[in-house]
Design a protein around this motif. Structure first.
Motif, PDB file in Angstrom:
ATOM      1  N   ALA A   1     -98.414 118.945 -18.187  1.00 30.58           N
ATOM      2  CA  ALA A   1     -97.675 118.400 -19.333  1.00 30.58           C
ATOM      3  C   ALA A   1     -97.837 116.885 -19.407  1.00 30.58           C
ATOM      4  N   LEU A   2     -97.811 116.221 -18.268  1.00 23.22           N
ATOM      5  CA  LEU A   2     -98.029 114.777 -18.260  1.00 23.22           C
ATOM      6  C   LEU A   2     -99.452 114.451 -18.695  1.00 23.22           C
ATOM      7  N   LEU A   3    -100.420 115.219 -18.222  1.00 27.81           N
ATOM      8  CA  LEU A   3    -101.804 114.990 -18.628  1.00 27.81           C
ATOM      9  C   LEU A   3    -101.987 115.232 -20.116  1.00 27.81           C
ATOM     10  N   ALA A   4    -101.309 116.224 -20.653  1.00 31.21           N
ATOM     11  CA  ALA A   4    -101.383 116.474 -22.102  1.00 31.21           C
ATOM     12  C   ALA A   4    -100.783 115.305 -22.868  1.00 31.21           C
ATOM     13  N   ALA A   5     -99.678 114.736 -22.375  1.00 28.46           N
ATOM     14  CA  ALA A   5     -99.068 113.572 -23.021  1.00 28.46           C
ATOM     15  C   ALA A   5    -100.016 112.372 -22.978  1.00 28.46           C
ATOM     16  N   ILE A   6    -100.699 112.194 -21.856  1.00 22.23           N
ATOM     17  CA  ILE A   6    -101.665 111.093 -21.729  1.00 22.23           C
ATOM     18  C   ILE A   6    -102.815 111.298 -22.710  1.00 22.23           C
ATOM     19  N   SER A   7    -103.301 112.521 -22.808  1.00 21.27           N
ATOM     20  CA  SER A   7    -104.394 112.822 -23.731  1.00 21.27           C
ATOM     21  C   SER A   7    -103.987 112.528 -25.177  1.00 21.27           C
ATOM     22  N   CYS A   8    -102.789 112.943 -25.559  1.00 22.86           N
ATOM     23  CA  CYS A   8    -102.297 112.675 -26.926  1.00 22.86           C
ATOM     24  C   CYS A   8    -102.146 111.179 -27.174  1.00 22.86           C
ATOM     25  N   ALA A   9    -101.622 110.462 -26.189  1.00 24.77           N
ATOM     26  CA  ALA A   9    -101.459 109.012 -26.338  1.00 24.77           C
ATOM     27  C   ALA A   9    -102.822 108.334 -26.509  1.00 24.77           C
ATOM     28  N   ALA A  10    -103.798 108.788 -25.745  1.00 21.64           N
ATOM     29  CA  ALA A  10    -105.149 108.220 -25.843  1.00 21.64           C
ATOM     30  C   ALA A  10    -105.746 108.478 -27.231  1.00 21.64           C
ATOM     31  N   GLN A  11    -105.481 109.653 -27.784  1.00 23.08           N
ATOM     32  CA  GLN A  11    -105.960 109.948 -29.125  1.00 23.08           C
ATOM     33  C   GLN A  11    -105.288 109.041 -30.151  1.00 23.08           C
TER      34      GLN A  11
END
Length: 127
Positions: free
Chosen positions: A112-122
């Protein structure tokens, strides 16, 4: 993936670095300890980073205030606020204060944290 991790917990930063390195082979997590170095200087907008991970623990009750100061800066990179427990009032307040995501330090799966990081990067890539 390049992240700025703001907080004073080296164990949390090591865990973050390990999780990020598994997902993004060529990644970098730059640590900023505000207890040792003071608040992030006002002229820094973290534009060289894909996202900023702000740990609430070092700033106690002022965590939302620090988040608000960062997100109010023009062009500041997306901030992921690490609250106490996923879904708690602090995490909800962080979302209301401008965090792009607010997982808890406890009760959050690494994915879930990695998904949040991925979304933030996008978000940052589209800025």
């Amino acid at each position: 993936m390049r992240l700025l991790a703001i907080g004073d917990d080296p164990a949390l930063h090591a865990q973050l670095r390990g999780s990020v390195a598994v997902r993004w082979l060529h990644s970098e997590v730059v640590e900023y300890d505000p207890v040792a170095r003071g608040p992030l200087p006002q002229d820094i907008c973290a534009q060289g980073f894909d996202a900023v991970v702000l740990d609430h623990a070092w700033c106690g009750a002022r965590g939302i205030d620090e988040l608000t100061r960062l997100t109010a800066r023009a062009g500041f990179a997306p901030v992921i606020f690490l609250g106490g427990r996923s879904g708690d009032d602090l995490c909800q307040a962080a979302l209301n204060a401008g965090a792009c995501a607010a997982p808890g330090r406890t009760g959050t799966a690494p994915e879930a944290l990695l998904a949040a990081i991925s979304c933030a990067a996008q978000l940052q890539a589209g800025a």
